[in-house]
Write a protein that holds these residues in place. Structure first.
Motif, mmCIF file in Angstrom:
data_model
loop_
_atom_site.group_PDB
_atom_site.id
_atom_site.type_symbol
_atom_site.label_atom_id
_atom_site.label_comp_id
_atom_site.label_asym_id
_atom_site.label_seq_id
_atom_site.Cartn_x
_atom_site.Cartn_y
_atom_site.Cartn_z
ATOM 1 N N LEU A 96 44.308 34.014 30.705
ATOM 2 C CA LEU A 96 44.888 35.308 30.782
ATOM 3 C C LEU A 96 43.808 36.247 31.463
ATOM 4 O O LEU A 96 42.843 36.581 30.875
ATOM 5 C CB LEU A 96 45.215 35.838 29.498
ATOM 6 C CG LEU A 96 45.890 37.463 29.353
ATOM 7 C CD1 LEU A 96 46.886 37.366 30.187
ATOM 8 C CD2 LEU A 96 46.025 37.721 27.969
ATOM 9 N N VAL A 97 44.343 36.633 32.541
ATOM 10 C CA VAL A 97 43.586 37.735 33.409
ATOM 11 C C VAL A 97 43.875 38.943 32.771
ATOM 12 O O VAL A 97 45.230 39.595 32.933
ATOM 13 C CB VAL A 97 43.701 37.549 34.769
ATOM 14 C CG1 VAL A 97 42.955 39.056 35.625
ATOM 15 C CG2 VAL A 97 43.675 36.254 35.371
ATOM 16 N N SER A 98 43.114 39.729 32.050
ATOM 17 C CA SER A 98 43.362 40.891 31.506
ATOM 18 C C SER A 98 41.863 41.761 31.325
ATOM 19 O O SER A 98 41.032 41.354 31.146
ATOM 20 C CB SER A 98 43.950 40.760 30.141
ATOM 21 O OG SER A 98 43.948 41.837 29.030
ATOM 22 N N ASN A 99 42.294 43.141 31.163
ATOM 23 C CA ASN A 99 41.221 44.093 30.835
ATOM 24 C C ASN A 99 41.501 44.589 29.637
ATOM 25 O O ASN A 99 41.128 45.925 29.460
ATOM 26 C CB ASN A 99 40.762 45.049 31.972
ATOM 27 C CG ASN A 99 42.005 45.734 32.589
ATOM 28 O OD1 ASN A 99 43.009 46.116 31.895
ATOM 29 N ND2 ASN A 99 41.846 46.043 34.021
ATOM 30 N N HIS A 100 42.524 43.986 28.772
ATOM 31 C CA HIS A 100 42.772 44.440 27.502
ATOM 32 C C HIS A 100 43.322 45.829 27.620
ATOM 33 O O HIS A 100 43.271 46.898 26.679
ATOM 34 C CB HIS A 100 41.609 44.682 26.491
ATOM 35 C CG HIS A 100 40.839 43.554 26.323
ATOM 36 N ND1 HIS A 100 41.400 42.403 25.738
ATOM 37 C CD2 HIS A 100 39.633 43.075 27.066
ATOM 38 C CE1 HIS A 100 40.464 41.537 25.747
ATOM 39 N NE2 HIS A 100 39.063 41.916 26.359
ATOM 40 N N GLY A 101 44.626 46.069 28.700
ATOM 41 C CA GLY A 101 45.331 46.927 28.620
ATOM 42 C C GLY A 101 44.345 48.466 28.985
ATOM 43 O O GLY A 101 44.804 49.771 28.777
ATOM 44 N N ALA A 102 42.948 48.229 29.582
ATOM 45 C CA ALA A 102 42.411 49.234 29.887
ATOM 46 C C ALA A 102 41.757 50.228 28.885
ATOM 47 O O ALA A 102 41.350 51.156 28.964
ATOM 48 C CB ALA A 102 42.753 50.079 31.144
ATOM 49 N N ARG A 103 41.754 49.610 27.596
ATOM 50 C CA ARG A 103 41.349 50.083 26.260
ATOM 51 C C ARG A 103 40.053 50.041 26.131
ATOM 52 O O ARG A 103 39.503 50.798 25.014
ATOM 53 C CB ARG A 103 42.245 49.785 25.225
ATOM 54 C CG ARG A 103 43.964 50.083 25.397
ATOM 55 C CD ARG A 103 44.544 49.996 24.177
ATOM 56 N NE ARG A 103 44.160 51.000 23.206
ATOM 57 C CZ ARG A 103 44.325 52.223 23.146
ATOM 58 N NH1 ARG A 103 45.179 52.840 24.007
ATOM 59 N NH2 ARG A 103 43.939 53.198 22.184
ATOM 60 N N GLN A 104 39.388 49.067 26.296
ATOM 61 C CA GLN A 104 37.903 49.002 26.044
ATOM 62 C C GLN A 104 36.751 49.415 26.908
ATOM 63 O O GLN A 104 36.190 50.197 26.406
ATOM 64 C CB GLN A 104 37.741 47.326 26.313
ATOM 65 C CG GLN A 104 39.053 46.607 24.998
ATOM 66 C CD GLN A 104 38.934 47.230 23.429
ATOM 67 O OE1 GLN A 104 37.904 47.367 23.009
ATOM 68 N NE2 GLN A 104 40.096 47.245 23.083
ATOM 69 N N TYR A 128 47.672 33.490 33.653
ATOM 70 C CA TYR A 128 48.567 34.342 33.506
ATOM 71 C C TYR A 128 47.868 35.847 33.459
ATOM 72 O O TYR A 128 46.586 35.634 33.710
ATOM 73 C CB TYR A 128 48.815 34.585 31.812
ATOM 74 C CG TYR A 128 49.676 33.048 31.332
ATOM 75 C CD1 TYR A 128 50.758 32.706 31.589
ATOM 76 C CD2 TYR A 128 48.819 31.927 30.926
ATOM 77 C CE1 TYR A 128 51.634 31.454 31.192
ATOM 78 C CE2 TYR A 128 49.155 30.612 30.706
ATOM 79 C CZ TYR A 128 50.557 30.391 30.876
ATOM 80 O OH TYR A 128 51.000 29.091 30.577
ATOM 81 N N MET A 129 48.709 36.820 33.574
ATOM 82 C CA MET A 129 48.082 38.275 33.550
ATOM 83 C C MET A 129 48.803 39.188 32.779
ATOM 84 O O MET A 129 49.918 39.225 32.719
ATOM 85 C CB MET A 129 47.893 38.708 35.195
ATOM 86 C CG MET A 129 49.167 38.933 35.606
ATOM 87 S SD MET A 129 48.860 40.139 36.890
ATOM 88 C CE MET A 129 48.636 41.492 36.073
ATOM 89 N N ASP A 130 48.180 40.316 32.775
ATOM 90 C CA ASP A 130 48.738 41.422 32.065
ATOM 91 C C ASP A 130 48.120 42.846 32.824
ATOM 92 O O ASP A 130 47.214 42.740 33.483
ATOM 93 C CB ASP A 130 48.781 41.519 30.494
ATOM 94 C CG ASP A 130 47.422 41.677 29.768
ATOM 95 O OD1 ASP A 130 46.515 42.110 30.433
ATOM 96 O OD2 ASP A 130 47.196 41.481 28.624
ATOM 97 N N GLY A 131 48.674 43.950 32.407
ATOM 98 C CA GLY A 131 48.243 45.071 32.857
ATOM 99 C C GLY A 131 48.853 45.793 33.988
ATOM 100 O O GLY A 131 48.855 45.152 35.252
ATOM 101 N N GLY A 132 49.588 46.847 33.867
ATOM 102 C CA GLY A 132 49.958 47.526 34.856
ATOM 103 C C GLY A 132 51.374 47.160 35.274
ATOM 104 O O GLY A 132 51.955 47.934 36.181
ATOM 105 N N VAL A 133 52.096 46.195 34.582
ATOM 106 C CA VAL A 133 53.406 45.924 35.120
ATOM 107 C C VAL A 133 54.290 46.681 34.657
ATOM 108 O O VAL A 133 54.628 46.898 33.394
ATOM 109 C CB VAL A 133 53.670 44.447 34.641
ATOM 110 C CG1 VAL A 133 55.023 43.789 34.765
ATOM 111 C CG2 VAL A 133 52.597 43.269 35.058
#
Length: 236
Positions: free
Chosen positions: A123-131, A156-161
Motif C-alpha cells: 500500500l503506497v501511503s503517507n497515512h493521509g498526510a497525518r504523520q 495499492y494506494m491511498d491519499g488524495g482520491v
C-alpha cells in the motif's frame, strides 16, 4: 427537503455543518503545515489524460463499437475475488488490519525490500498526510513503487482520491486498486451507511464515465498510455 450532493466537496461541506468543530478539524487536518495533505490532492492535477473518445466510441479495426458497458471488477485482490458494485474502492479490512501481509511503503527501495521479505501486497501511503509533513504525494511515487516490485505483488494506494478520474489515473499508473479515506468519513457523517454508499456510487459513476471516454471496457484495459505527466511552464 433532500440535499443534492454531486461531488465529494458537497459531502464534506455538509459534514462540516453536522460534525462538532473539533471532530471535523481532526479528520480534515494533516501534520504541521499540511503541505503533504494539499499535495496528495494536487498531485492528480499533475497528470493529464492523453485522449478522450467523443460519443464514447471505441474504434477496433474498421468496426465501431460503443463502450456502453464498463466492468469495474478488479480480478484478484490479495487472493480474494471481489464482485460487489464498488470493487475498485473497497478492499476488506479485518479487525482494522490489512488482509494477509500488506505493507505500507513510500519509496521504491522500500518496496523492493518488502517483496524480498514476501509481502502479498504493498500500500503506497503517507497515512493521509497525518504523520510527517513534507513527504511526497502518494501518486508521485506510485509508479516508482510499481516498477520496483516488477509484478511480484499487487500495489495499492491511498491519499488524495476525490474523483473518479483520480481513480483512473491511479490505475493507469499501476495501482491494483485505491483506498478511499476522508470522503468515506464525510459520507458517514452526512447520512450514515447510506451516505457512504452514495459517495462510493458517485465515485464509481465518475470512474465509469472516465473509462468510457477513454475507450476502456474494463479495469484490465486501463493502461499507462492513458495518462501523461502534465507540462508546467513558469509564471515568473
Amino acid at each position: 427537503m433532500s440535499v443534492q450532493r454531486v461531488c465529494v466537496a458537497d459531502f464534506e461541506e455538509e459534514a462540516k455543518k453536522v460534525l462538532p468543530k473539533a471532530v471535523y478539524d481532526y479528520y480534515r487536518s494533516g501534520a504541521d503545515e499540511q503541505t503533504t495533505l494539499a499535495d496528495n490532492v494536487a498531485a492528480f492535477n499533475r497528470y493529464a489524460h492523453t485522449h478522450t473518445l467523443n460519443s464514447c466510441f471505441c474504434l477496433s479495426g474498421t468496426k465501431k463499437s460503443l463502450v456502453w458497458h464498463r466492468d469495474l471488477t478488479s480480478s484478484q485482490l490479495l487472493a480474494m475475488q471481489i464482485r460487489n458494485q464498488s470493487t475498485v474502492f473497497r478492499c476488506c479490512l479485518v479487525q482494522g488490519k490489512l488482509p494477509l501481509q500488506c505493507l505500507c511503503v513510500s519509496s521504491g527501495e522500500d518496496a523492493a525490500q518488502a517483496v524480498i521479505y514476501g509481502v502479498d501486497g504493498i500500500l503506497v501511503s503517507n497515512h493521509g498526510a497525518r504523520q510527517l509533513d513534507g513527504v511526497p504525494a502518494t501518486l508521485d511515487v506510485l509508479e516508482e513503487v510499481v516498477q520496483a516490485v516488477q509484478g511480484r505483488c499487487d500495489v495499492y494506494m491511498d491519499g488524495g482520491v476525490r474523483r473518479g478520474t483520480d481513480v483512473l489515473k491511479a490505475l493507469a499508473l499501476g495501482a491494483k486498486a485505491v483506498f478511499i479515506g476522508r470522503p468515506v468519513l464525510w459520507g458517514l457523517a452526512c447520512q450514515g451507511e447510506q451516505g457512504v454508499t452514495e459517495i462510493l456510487e458517485l465515485l464509481k459513476d465518475e470512474l465509469r464515465l472516465a473509462m468510457a471516454l477513454s475507450g476502456c471496457r474494463s479495469v484490465s484495459e486501463v493502461s499507462r498510455s492513458l495518462v501523461r505527466r502534465a507540462d508546467f511552464t513558469s509564471r515568473m
